[in-house]
Design a protein around this motif. Structure first.
Motif, PDB file in Angstrom:
ATOM      1  N   GLU A   1       8.864 -12.968  -8.404  1.00 10.83           N
ATOM      2  CA  GLU A   1       7.752 -12.149  -9.156  1.00 10.83           C
ATOM      3  C   GLU A   1       6.560 -13.186  -9.705  1.00 10.83           C
ATOM      4  O   GLU A   1       5.735 -12.528 -10.139  1.00 10.83           O
ATOM      5  CB  GLU A   1       8.341 -11.399 -10.174  1.00 10.83           C
ATOM      6  CG  GLU A   1       9.301 -10.316  -9.529  1.00 10.83           C
ATOM      7  CD  GLU A   1      10.818 -10.762  -9.441  1.00 10.83           C
ATOM      8  OE1 GLU A   1      11.227 -12.018  -9.708  1.00 10.83           O
ATOM      9  OE2 GLU A   1      11.726  -9.795  -9.356  1.00 10.83           O
TER      10      GLU A   1
ATOM     11  N   LYS B   1       3.706 -10.738  -9.512  1.00 12.61           N
ATOM     12  CA  LYS B   1       3.693  -9.884  -8.294  1.00 12.61           C
ATOM     13  C   LYS B   1       4.718  -8.908  -8.587  1.00 12.61           C
ATOM     14  O   LYS B   1       5.866  -8.937  -8.828  1.00 12.61           O
ATOM     15  CB  LYS B   1       4.313 -10.651  -7.213  1.00 12.61           C
ATOM     16  CG  LYS B   1       3.776 -12.105  -6.790  1.00 12.61           C
ATOM     17  CD  LYS B   1       4.133 -12.861  -5.657  1.00 12.61           C
ATOM     18  CE  LYS B   1       3.445 -14.010  -5.330  1.00 12.61           C
ATOM     19  NZ  LYS B   1       3.983 -14.680  -4.154  1.00 12.61           N
TER      20      LYS B   1
ATOM     21  N   LEU C   1       6.246  -6.038  -7.004  1.00  9.18           N
ATOM     22  CA  LEU C   1       6.520  -5.957  -5.423  1.00  9.18           C
ATOM     23  C   LEU C   1       6.573  -4.592  -4.922  1.00  9.18           C
ATOM     24  O   LEU C   1       6.310  -4.093  -3.968  1.00  9.18           O
ATOM     25  CB  LEU C   1       7.920  -6.609  -5.069  1.00  9.18           C
ATOM     26  CG  LEU C   1       7.794  -8.355  -5.296  1.00  9.18           C
ATOM     27  CD1 LEU C   1       9.139  -8.921  -5.288  1.00  9.18           C
ATOM     28  CD2 LEU C   1       6.783  -8.907  -4.645  1.00  9.18           C
TER      29      LEU C   1
ATOM     30  N   LYS D   1       3.192  -3.222  -4.857  1.00  9.29           N
ATOM     31  CA  LYS D   1       2.385  -4.058  -3.923  1.00  9.29           C
ATOM     32  C   LYS D   1       1.133  -4.432  -4.757  1.00  9.29           C
ATOM     33  O   LYS D   1       0.024  -4.385  -4.146  1.00  9.29           O
ATOM     34  CB  LYS D   1       1.986  -3.217  -2.415  1.00  9.29           C
ATOM     35  CG  LYS D   1       3.525  -3.121  -1.796  1.00  9.29           C
ATOM     36  CD  LYS D   1       3.123  -2.570  -0.334  1.00  9.29           C
ATOM     37  CE  LYS D   1       4.475  -2.348   0.451  1.00  9.29           C
ATOM     38  NZ  LYS D   1       4.156  -2.109   1.802  1.00  9.29           N
TER      39      LYS D   1
ATOM     40  N   ILE E   1      -0.736  -7.529  -7.014  1.00 16.84           N
ATOM     41  CA  ILE E   1      -0.577  -8.753  -7.585  1.00 16.84           C
ATOM     42  C   ILE E   1      -1.531  -8.762  -8.777  1.00 16.84           C
ATOM     43  O   ILE E   1      -2.570  -8.257  -8.717  1.00 16.84           O
ATOM     44  CB  ILE E   1      -1.193  -9.767  -6.478  1.00 16.84           C
ATOM     45  CG1 ILE E   1      -0.593 -11.320  -6.902  1.00 16.84           C
ATOM     46  CG2 ILE E   1      -2.612  -9.822  -6.323  1.00 16.84           C
ATOM     47  CD1 ILE E   1      -0.623 -12.171  -5.575  1.00 16.84           C
TER      48      ILE E   1
ATOM     49  N   ALA F   1      -3.295 -12.726  -1.290  1.00 16.61           N
ATOM     50  CA  ALA F   1      -2.840 -11.272  -1.560  1.00 16.61           C
ATOM     51  C   ALA F   1      -2.630 -10.549  -0.239  1.00 16.61           C
ATOM     52  O   ALA F   1      -1.618  -9.871  -0.040  1.00 16.61           O
ATOM     53  CB  ALA F   1      -3.375 -10.855  -2.778  1.00 16.61           C
TER      54      ALA F   1
ATOM     55  N   GLN G   1       0.057 -11.651   2.207  1.00 12.75           N
ATOM     56  CA  GLN G   1       1.311 -11.460   1.675  1.00 12.75           C
ATOM     57  C   GLN G   1       1.691  -9.908   1.640  1.00 12.75           C
ATOM     58  O   GLN G   1       2.631  -9.580   1.188  1.00 12.75           O
ATOM     59  CB  GLN G   1       1.635 -12.244   0.284  1.00 12.75           C
ATOM     60  CG  GLN G   1       1.442 -13.543   0.292  1.00 12.75           C
ATOM     61  CD  GLN G   1       1.843 -14.055  -1.138  1.00 12.75           C
ATOM     62  OE1 GLN G   1       1.886 -13.762  -1.998  1.00 12.75           O
ATOM     63  NE2 GLN G   1       1.792 -15.645  -1.048  1.00 12.75           N
TER      64      GLN G   1
ATOM     65  N   PHE H   1      -0.058  -7.505   0.033  1.00 11.04           N
ATOM     66  CA  PHE H   1      -0.437  -6.660  -1.237  1.00 11.04           C
ATOM     67  C   PHE H   1      -1.316  -5.767  -1.099  1.00 11.04           C
ATOM     68  O   PHE H   1      -2.443  -5.944  -0.287  1.00 11.04           O
ATOM     69  CB  PHE H   1      -0.677  -7.737  -2.459  1.00 11.04           C
ATOM     70  CG  PHE H   1       0.594  -8.391  -3.072  1.00 11.04           C
ATOM     71  CD1 PHE H   1       1.519  -7.654  -3.868  1.00 11.04           C
ATOM     72  CD2 PHE H   1       0.952  -9.786  -2.412  1.00 11.04           C
ATOM     73  CE1 PHE H   1       2.643  -8.394  -4.356  1.00 11.04           C
ATOM     74  CE2 PHE H   1       1.973 -10.414  -2.955  1.00 11.04           C
ATOM     75  CZ  PHE H   1       2.932  -9.886  -4.097  1.00 11.04           C
TER      76      PHE H   1
END
Length: 332
Positions: free
Chosen positions: A229, A249, A251, A254, A256, A285, A288, A290
């Motif tokens: 996180e 994060k 998750l 979604k 950041i 971001a 990944q 996000f």
């Protein structure tokens, strides 16, 4: 059919696993309300967290601590976390059920000598679903609301070059650093994180302040409690760290979130590396998966004071605003 009774239990360490499992499946909980995060404070606060059960089923938790203030004892949810408040099971999101939970909480506050309660509700930016019904029910039951304002970027609305949402000044600053060969990379070791921490402490020292977390606490959070996180990143030029950041994060949502940012001037003829770092965060971001990037609040004193220079800077890097709601109850 007889209604299942609702009851409160005070948090005990034996509830830790059940609490954290509930947070993971809840409607509006995040790692900031988990025990693995809150427990790093150890004995810094007097914990008075609550669990609400219907029969044998856990349906709501409220991370909290008791604080002695000039007006008496205050129930803070939670002073050691950005967000606290009532965290609900998804099937508790019905007006009748939420009102029952709030009224039982108020009874607990009265029975235990609290003169005030402060609930910091998780923003919709970090939740799976909106907290509108919860917020209405709190207002209906006599909680006054305060509003903080924050800025964020909706990555779905951005072009491929995320830095193009920046204003002209920030775009030019970002491009200067790109031309100089600056690069942005994750910090993996304790030594790298300590370099960032020194940079952060020096930034805050100018304002006669210090980081909320110690370096030892950040290392503990990253490597023991929240390895998935939170992440540290640095901006480098000629192998020297000229900026660094800590990202949280969220998750499930979604999203950041930029928790800490630190910079120094770098080369004398270059502008601040902040814009380059912000742009790099957006790129990372997106890579990944996000959907949103939060730059945090620009207010103080529960939203009563707007930091004009701070919000102007964040507006130059953002395309949206979000509210953080704080609800306060006082004994009549």
């Amino acid at each position: 059919m007889e209604k299942t009774a609702l009851r409160i239990e005070s948090y005990q360490p034996s509830f830790e696993a059940e609490w954290d499992a509930f947070i993971d499946e809840s409607l509006n909980g995040t790692f900031l309300q988990s025990r693995r995060f809150l427990n790093y404070h150890k004995n810094r606060f007097i914990d008075d967290s609550l669990l609400f059960f219907r029969g044998g089923k856990l349906v709501c938790v409220c991370p909290a601590c008791a604080v002695d203030e000039s007006g008496g004892k205050t129930f803070w949810s939670h002073k050691g976390s950005t967000f606290g408040g009532l965290v609900l099971a998804e099937d508790e999101c019905r007006a009748e059920k939420i009102l029952e939970i709030i009224n039982l909480l108020k009874q607990y506050l009265n029975d235990n000598g609290y003169n005030k309660a402060v609930l910091k509700i998780t923003s919709d930016l970090f939740s799976l679903k909106s907290a509108d019904l919860l917020e209405y029910c709190l207002w209906k039951e006599g909680f006054n609301d305060f509003c903080e304002i924050s800025t964020y970027v909706d990555l779905a609305e951005c072009p491929t070059d995320y830095g193009t949402i920046f204003n002209a000044t920030r775009r030019n600053e970002r491009n200067r650093w790109k031309k100089e060969g600056a690069y942005f990379t994750e910090l993996f070791t304790e030594k790298e994180i300590s370099v960032f921490y020194d940079l952060l402490a020096n930034n805050l020292k100018k304002h006669e302040a210090s980081p909320v977390h110690t370096l030892v606490e950040l290392i503990d959070l990253k490597f023991e409690r929240l390895p998935h996180e939170m992440s540290f990143y640095g901006t480098f030029l000629d192998n020297e760290m000229v900026a660094g950041c800590l990202l949280f994060k969220f998750l499930k949502a979604k999203t950041i979130h930029l928790q800490y940012m630190a910079t120094h001037q770098g080369a004398a003829l270059l502008p601040s590396p902040a814009a380059f770092t912000y742009g790099s965060i957006l790129e990372k971001a997106s890579e990944q998966g996000f959907l949103k990037a939060s730059w945090g609040t620009s207010t103080f004193e529960q939203g009563r004071v707007l930091n004009n220079s701070l919000i102007k800077f964040k507006e130059s890097l953002s395309n949206h605003y979000s509210q953080n709601k704080i609800y306060q109850w006082k004994r009549l």
